[in-house]
Design an enzyme around this catalytic site. Structure first.
Site, PDB file in Angstrom:
ATOM      1  N   GLU A  92       1.093  -9.829   9.237  1.00 47.96           N
ATOM      2  CA  GLU A  92       0.886 -10.653  10.532  1.00 47.96           C
ATOM      3  C   GLU A  92      -0.447 -10.945  10.900  1.00 47.96           C
ATOM      4  OE1 GLU A  92       3.461  -7.280  12.041  1.00 47.96           O
ATOM      5  OE2 GLU A  92       4.398  -9.020  13.582  1.00 47.96           O
ATOM      6  N   CYS A 112       0.246   0.495   7.847  1.00 52.18           N
ATOM      7  CA  CYS A 112      -0.932   1.196   8.192  1.00 52.18           C
ATOM      8  C   CYS A 112      -0.392   2.555   8.106  1.00 52.18           C
ATOM      9  CB  CYS A 112      -1.342   0.909   9.456  1.00 52.18           C
ATOM     10  SG  CYS A 112      -2.958   1.896  10.045  1.00 52.18           S
ATOM     11  N   CYS A 116      -1.537   6.671  14.670  1.00 49.84           N
ATOM     12  CA  CYS A 116      -2.129   6.506  16.072  1.00 49.84           C
ATOM     13  C   CYS A 116      -0.706   6.599  16.752  1.00 49.84           C
ATOM     14  CB  CYS A 116      -2.793   5.461  16.256  1.00 49.84           C
ATOM     15  SG  CYS A 116      -4.492   5.486  15.230  1.00 49.84           S
TER      16      CYS A 116
END
Ligand code: SAH
Length: 356
Positions: A92, A112, A116
């Site tokens: 993206e 990823c 987080c």
């Protein structure tokens, strides 16, 4: 067998490749300019190259490898592109128009690996690192879409490596892409216009400092105390704040006279936005006497993330405390939230899915 991906070759590499085909260097220069300066993505349009050469190239190489799957336009003018790689993984890119300049936010990985808890991309996990060509291609397609195929950018273009992925876990491809984009006969977007954001991969912060023509650095903090940062950004367990900030302190020596580096702080309602936490953050940055500015990013919500953005008043109070302690803090206006294009919202979703 995978064919060579021409967008990912620097001009010198293209020259070597051309030599292998028996082509003189000026042909490689033409080809490089066609791809990177004129932003042509098909051999048919490269009418200054001989037909036979174009035929040979189209048999033996590919110019581009990403396929544009969807394109979303926000009410604020932001555009989000959702691509698929040749092995069918999502990539993206976000184009953010601003008054005096435009910014393209690119991805360095598909998915990823960092976890987080406030970021939607984390939920994809790592799919794979992107190649240099896949990084450069995002920018070429976004420029063509925003300005028209091959049309010269009417304003300066800034790039930020703040899309999906952790750029410093794909350091080599990232730096190669940045070098290719800087070539004067191509896109000519110099590293001074590029900012790369890291969640805190300490060895790469130190390495970046040694690179002569390097991009700017941004570091995502999200918390000023290890206990909370461990929870929000598990990478903190590997490189805690003390190590992160001392790497930043060392990095500071590489800053140019007017350059500062940036810290990003996502503001999560009732989690990291109390006045006391603003004081803690100011004290932390002041302890290291860093030449830095701080961007406060109100959390961009997305199902199923368990957080809410801090209120405008809370953000303002937080910012005022930082300023009173000498830290320059700016509140980043969210862009493209309605199309899931804002920070932390990239997860290859289509917008209809995102709406209730
Ligand atoms: N992995 C790198 C690059 C991503 S940059 C990094 O962490 O720096 C994306 C930025 O958006 C980071 O500063 C991150 O902390 C922030 N962010 C992530 N999720 C967010 C969310 N839901 N709302 C607001 N900011 C978010």
């Amino acid at each position: 067998m995978q064919l060579p991906h021409l967008i990912g070759l620097a001009q010198a590499e293209l020259t070597d490749f051309g030599a292998g085909l028996g082509e003189p260097p000026f042909r490689a220069r033409q080809l490089f300019a066609a791809i990177h300066r004129r932003r042509l993505l098909s051999f048919a349009e490269m009418t200054d190259l001989p037909k036979e050469l174009r035929a040979k190239l189209s048999e033996q190489t590919v110019i581009s490898t990403l396929t544009l799957e969807s394109r979303y336009l926000s009410s604020d003018g932001t555009r989000r592109y959702l691509f698929k790689t040749s092995d069918n993984l999502p990539v993206e890119t976000v184009f953010i128009p601003e008054e005096r300049r435009d910014t393209i936010c690119f991805s360095s990985q598909s998915g990823c690996p960092l976890q987080c808890t406030f970021c939607l991309t984390a939920q994809l996990g790592l799919l794979r690192n992107l190649t240099a060509g896949e990084i450069v291609e995002q920018i070429i397609v976004a420029l063509n879409d925003a300005y028209g195929a091959g049309v010269k950018a009417p304003r300066g273009t800034n790039l930020v490596g703040m899309g999906a992925g952790e750029p410093f876990l794909n350091f080599e491809a990232l730096m190669k892409a940045i070098r290719i984009m800087a070539e004067p006969s191509g896109l000519y977007i110099v590293p001074n216009r590029v900012t790369v954001s890291t969640a805190g991969v300490v060895p790469r912060i130190r390495e970046l400092a040694t690179i002569p023509d390097r991009p700017h650095l941004a570091v995502s903090l999200a918390a000023a105390a290890d206990e909370l940062r461990d929870q929000l950004m598990p990478i903190n367990k590997k490189w805690p704040l003390r190590e992160l900030l001392s790497a930043c302190k060392d990095f500071e020596k590489s800053l140019k006279p007017n350059e500062r580096f940036t810290f990003e702080y996502v503001m999560l309602k009732d989690v990291n936005d109390a006045d006391e936490q603003a004081r803690q953050l100011a004290n932390l940055l002041n302890r290291y006497e860093l030449r830095a500015k701080l961007n406060l990013i109100p959390h961009n919500p997305a199902e199923p993330l368990p957080y809410h953005p801090s209120s405008t008043e809370r953000v303002e109070s937080f910012r005022a405390i930082l300023e009173s302690k000498g830290i320059h803090a700016f509140v980043r206006r969210p862009r493209g939230r309605d199309i899931l294009a804002a920070c932390g919202q990239l997860a290859a979703r289509s917008v209809s899915e995102a709406r209730p």
